[in-house]
Enzyme design. Structure first.
Site, PDB file in Angstrom:
ATOM      1  N   ASP A 678       0.850  -1.094  -0.069  1.00 59.20           N
ATOM      2  CA  ASP A 678      -0.212  -0.029   0.008  1.00 59.20           C
ATOM      3  C   ASP A 678       0.917   1.224  -0.023  1.00 59.20           C
ATOM      4  O   ASP A 678       0.525   2.367  -0.642  1.00 59.20           O
ATOM      5  CB  ASP A 678      -0.999  -0.124   1.295  1.00 59.20           C
ATOM      6  CG  ASP A 678      -1.918   1.018   1.336  1.00 59.20           C
ATOM      7  OD1 ASP A 678      -2.760   0.806   0.386  1.00 59.20           O
ATOM      8  OD2 ASP A 678      -1.897   1.912   2.176  1.00 59.20           O
ATOM      9  N   LYS A 682       1.345   4.272  -2.931  1.00 59.77           N
ATOM     10  CA  LYS A 682       1.513   5.775  -2.582  1.00 59.77           C
ATOM     11  C   LYS A 682       2.718   6.621  -3.057  1.00 59.77           C
ATOM     12  O   LYS A 682       2.574   7.619  -3.430  1.00 59.77           O
ATOM     13  CB  LYS A 682       1.222   6.229  -0.805  1.00 59.77           C
ATOM     14  CG  LYS A 682       0.088   5.644  -0.501  1.00 59.77           C
ATOM     15  CD  LYS A 682      -0.163   5.848   1.153  1.00 59.77           C
ATOM     16  CE  LYS A 682      -1.362   5.222   1.519  1.00 59.77           C
ATOM     17  NZ  LYS A 682      -1.658   5.288   3.052  1.00 59.77           N
TER      18      LYS A 682
END
Ligand code: ADP
Ligand code: ASP
Ligand code: MG
Length: 815
Positions: A678, A682
């Protein structure tokens, strides 16, 4: 003396006729008045239908019956039984005459314009006869007047031209000895020199009122209708349209010419010439003071007075070298059309004189085409002129107002509103008076266009954003709650209204033209929603064709991403907290931005990184102002922050992870946070936004977990593995503590490379003091070289993420 004209809806029912008589009674207390009436509402159309049916030998009985019943119902309700018979008898005579005429049309299969006018005239004849009889119950000396005999016209049936001098003479002569009487006059109908019935064009009763007003020098011409005067737009199309207190004759003329049907355009001419004010009033709301159309209107703040539209027109385009520099070409063209009674709604000519585009009523398009082909046969054969083509399915939208003349930027505002909503403009015309700019657009876009333009010109009104939301999980739910709580503030301080027009989750979807009530959206989804189908959801959203639309993706699923491009290309903005779109292949990431730019809409994804923290926006501002990002350092996992910030005392690592999970800080499988994927997404998005065209495979992730933990086949097993590796984590902690350092999982962009790794940072490092589950990001740029630009704060959680999505939606609305 005042003229009071009542339109179809004001003589349309028992209730409205009573209201009409009350109004007349009040008005007579102040001034003498003459009443002009239209046919009962719908009757002219029914007559026309009957005539057209008769012409093709179809049964017109139903139409005739409906007309009769409409009148009889009123007579029964508003006249005492003893007074009804003579009225029924007279009405029956009218209907019998009408039936004879229709039967003749039926037999001959022929309906001339002259016969059509005769048939239509019965609408006004019947209504005036009936209403004047009812009025006799209240007033003394009532007189029904067949106005057809007094308004003299040429023989242009259907749209006859008035002989003003003769008409004024006749009306004056007639009125001379009738000043004490209450006259009820038929609107719309007139007669030619031979005494045959003609009509003044659909909606022509308004004109009758102005003709009488002008002939008798009335103090006021009152047009009583079913709405509060002239509104800024057709209220049936624009919910937010509002009444105008005042208009000049020219403005009223332009608005009505381009479709504001509340007043018939020629009405303004006699009133203008005699400077008689026209007031449009509402029979059903007598408290409304009216829209005044008059000379010397007071200065007005509004940039435009109104927006009107004609919803069905066709255009013809003529082009070719034969037109260039040829004096008289357009003269030839337009006199031809005028000679043949073809009304040209709008004309535009390119400055090179290479082409002329003009708009006509669709019923005239083919006729115009044939006329042109004949008239310009030689030019067409010599290929000096291209064969003209007819384009159908179009509408005209016009903005009108005398203030436009003095205010720059009006057309920019118009085209910006149209452009941002994906409305393609086929042709443009601006009257040299600058009172009017008209554009031709596709009929399918008309409602959207009028609403968008209305929103953009009347900024004191609340602009409406129509949003379609995907996902009703934590973030979706929270967003709806925030929206609902914030609505009053937005309306007051931002002139913005956000309407949720559709909601879908993976199970169900619900779309509503009225908008979803946020107090009961869950109930709606429960009771009225249909099975979810994303493709259909997008299709229906597009089909609603609303202005200022935003598609909001609050899911974490790959499926919606497949529709982003199509949505943007339909001129609908996208706001998403879903990272999958921007972190998949680079080409796709670029395609979203390109589509948004090309179609003039927004693609906002602030919450892709650091939830509601202004990270993406800051980076964008830096880039746009010419700064160059040399490095980015960041902690962008709230979960990992929480874990390391609590991995301090006695408790072993696996217990801290468990606690984080129990507190709801992790995904159901904590590895989805801890594996760094994750975080990688980003960082990838940030790197791309910083100008590095990078793919996922180029990001180096150094796992903070031993391989065995990652490999565990279940969450339970994962915890066992974590526990087995207890010493590994203890070792890290000890090492960090001994060196007075903190353990941090950090993403770094440097020299075009992105790496995510576990690090021990010194006390002086800005990341050392990070607390709780906060995110932190520091940008080193050409401008922020010595000391980086740092953004820090809570970077996860439904509340802040939904707030970030909310802010993105509001930012779309600000444009
Ligand atoms: P009447 O029967 O009284 O002559 P019309 O139907 O001819 O009434 O005209 C009134 C209607 O005009 C209204 O009901 C409204 O729907 C429509 N209309 C269109 N544009 C406008 C506008 N800009 N302002 C007011 N009404 C408008
Ligand atoms: N009855 C006519 C029509 O419907 C005239 C009018 O209403 O003004 O067009
Ligand atoms: Mg009308």
């Amino acid at each position: 003396m005042n003229i009071l004209k009542f339109g179809g809806t004001s003589v349309g029912s028992v209730k409205s006729i009573s209201a009409l008589l009350d109004i007349v009674e009040q008005a007579r207390k102040q001034e003498n008045c003459i009443v002009v009436l239209s046919a009962m509402s719908g009757v002219t159309n029914l007559l026309l239908e009957a005539a057209e049916k008769a012409q093709v030998a179809e049964d017109y009985g139903q139409q005739l019956k409906t007309i009769e019943e409409k009148h009889f119902e009123v007579v029964r309700a508003l006249l005492p039984a003893s007074a009804q018979n003579p009225v029924f008898t007279r009405l029956k005579i009218y209907f019998n005459e009408l039936e004879d005429i229709l039967q003749a049309v039926f037999n001959l299969r022929e309906l001339s314009a002259q016969t059509k006018d005769l048939i239509l005239s019965y609408g006004e004849k019947c209504s005036v006869f009936m209403v004047s009889h009812i009025a006799k119950q209240r007033f003394e000396d009532v007189l029904a007047v067949d106005g057809a005999e007094l308004i003299k016209t040429d023989s242009n049936f259907g749209q006859a031209k008035v002989n003003t001098a003769l008409t004024e003479l006749l009306i004056n002569d007639f009125y001379q000895d009738k000043q004490e009487q209450l006259l009820f006059v038929t609107g719309f109908i007139s007669s030619n020199p031979e005494g045959r019935t003609t009509t003044l064009g659909r909606g022509g009763s308004d004109f009758t009122a102005a003709i009488w007003g002008s002939a008798l020098n009335a103090a006021e011409i009152q047009i009583w209708t079913d709405v509060n005067g002239m509104l800024t737009a057709d209220p049936r199309m624009v919910e937010k349209a509002f009444s105008l207190p005042e208009l000049s004759y020219t403005e009223a003329m332009e608005l009505s010419y381009f479709g504001a049907k509340v007043i018939y355009p020629p009405t303004m001419i006699p009133a203008f010439l005699k400077k008689i004010p026209i007031v449009i009033k509402n029979t059903f709301d007598t408290g409304f003071s009216g829209t005044y159309i008059r000379h010397n209107v007071s200065a007005c703040e509004l940039p435009i007075k109104g927006i009107s539209s004609i919803d069905d027109i066709s255009i013809l385009n003529l082009s070719g070298s034969g037109m260039v520099g040829k004096a008289g070409f357009s003269g030839r063209l337009f006199s031809l059309l005028s000679r043949e009674q073809i009304n040209v709604v709008l004309i535009t000519q390119s400055s090179s004189e290479h082409s002329i585009t003009f708009a006509v009523n669709p019923a005239d398009a083919i006729k115009a085409l044939n006329l042109i082909s004949k008239e310009f046969e030689l030019e067409l054969q010599a290929k000096k002129l291209e064969y003209p083509e007819v384009e159908n399915g179009l509408s005209v939208l016009a903005i009108v107002g005398e203030n436009m003349k003095r205010t720059p930027g009006m057309s920019a505002r118009l085209f910006n509103a149209l452009g941002r909503n994906g409305v393609n403009v086929r042709a443009i015309a601006q009257g040299s008076s600058e009172y009017n700019i008209s554009v031709i657009l596709s009929k399918a876009d008309l409602s959207k266009a009028v609403n968008a333009v209305h929103d953009s010109f009347y900024s004191s009104l609340k602009k409406t954003l129509n949003i379609f939301c995907l996902g009703t999980g934590n973030i979706g739910k929270t967003l709806f709650r925030q929206l609902q709580n914030q609505m009053p503030y937005l309306a007051k301080n931002n002139d913005l209204q956000v309407k949720v027009m559709g909601i879908s989750n993976s199970r169900k979807m619900y779309l509503s033209k009225e908008g979803v009530n946020l107090c009961s959206w869950e109930q709606m989804m429960e009771q009225e929603a249909k099975p979810a189908d994303l493709k259909l959801f997008v299709q229906e959203m597009k089909a609603m064709n609303l202005p200022n639309c935003v598609f909001v993706d609050n899911t974490a699923s790959a499926n919606p991403v497949n529709f982003y491009r199509e949505i943007l290309e339909s001129s609908i903005s996208v706001v998403t907290c879903n990272k999958i779109g921007n972190s998949a292949d680079y080409e796709q990431y670029v395609s979203f931005k390109k589509a948004a730019r090309k179609y003039g809409v927004d693609f906002y994804y602030e919450t892709n990184v650091g939830a509601g923290l202004p990270i993406i926006r800051t980076l964008k501002d830096l880039m746009m102002s010419g700064d160059k990002v040399s490095s980015i350092e960041a902690i962008l996992s709230g979960t990992i922050s929480y874990i390391f910030n609590n991995f301090k005392g006695e408790a072993p690592f696996h217990e801290i992870v468990k606690k984080a999970q129990d507190l709801g800080f992790t995904e159901p499988d904590p590895r989805d946070d801890l594996n760094g994927k994750d975080f990688m997404r980003k960082m990838l998005i940030l790197a791309r936004d910083a100008g590095y065209p990078m793919e996922e495979t180029e990001v180096e992730i150094e796992s903070m977990l031993p391989q065995a933990c990652l490999n565990a086949s279940s969450v339970a097993e994962f915890y066992q593995e974590l526990e087995k590796n207890k010493d590994y984590f203890e070792g890290l902690k000890k090492e960090a503590t001994a060196a007075n350092r903190a353990l941090r999982y950090i993403g770094k962009l440097e020299e075009g490379k992105v790496k995510i790794s576990l690090q021990m940072v010194e006390e002086s490092h800005p990341f050392f003091t990070l607390s709780g589950s906060d995110n932190i990001i520091s940008f080193c740029t050409d401008r922020y070289k010595e000391r980086p630009l740092v953004i820090k704060g809570p970077g996860a959680g439904a509340e802040v993420t939904a707030a970030g999505v909310f802010a993105d939606i509001i930012n779309v609305g600000k444009k």
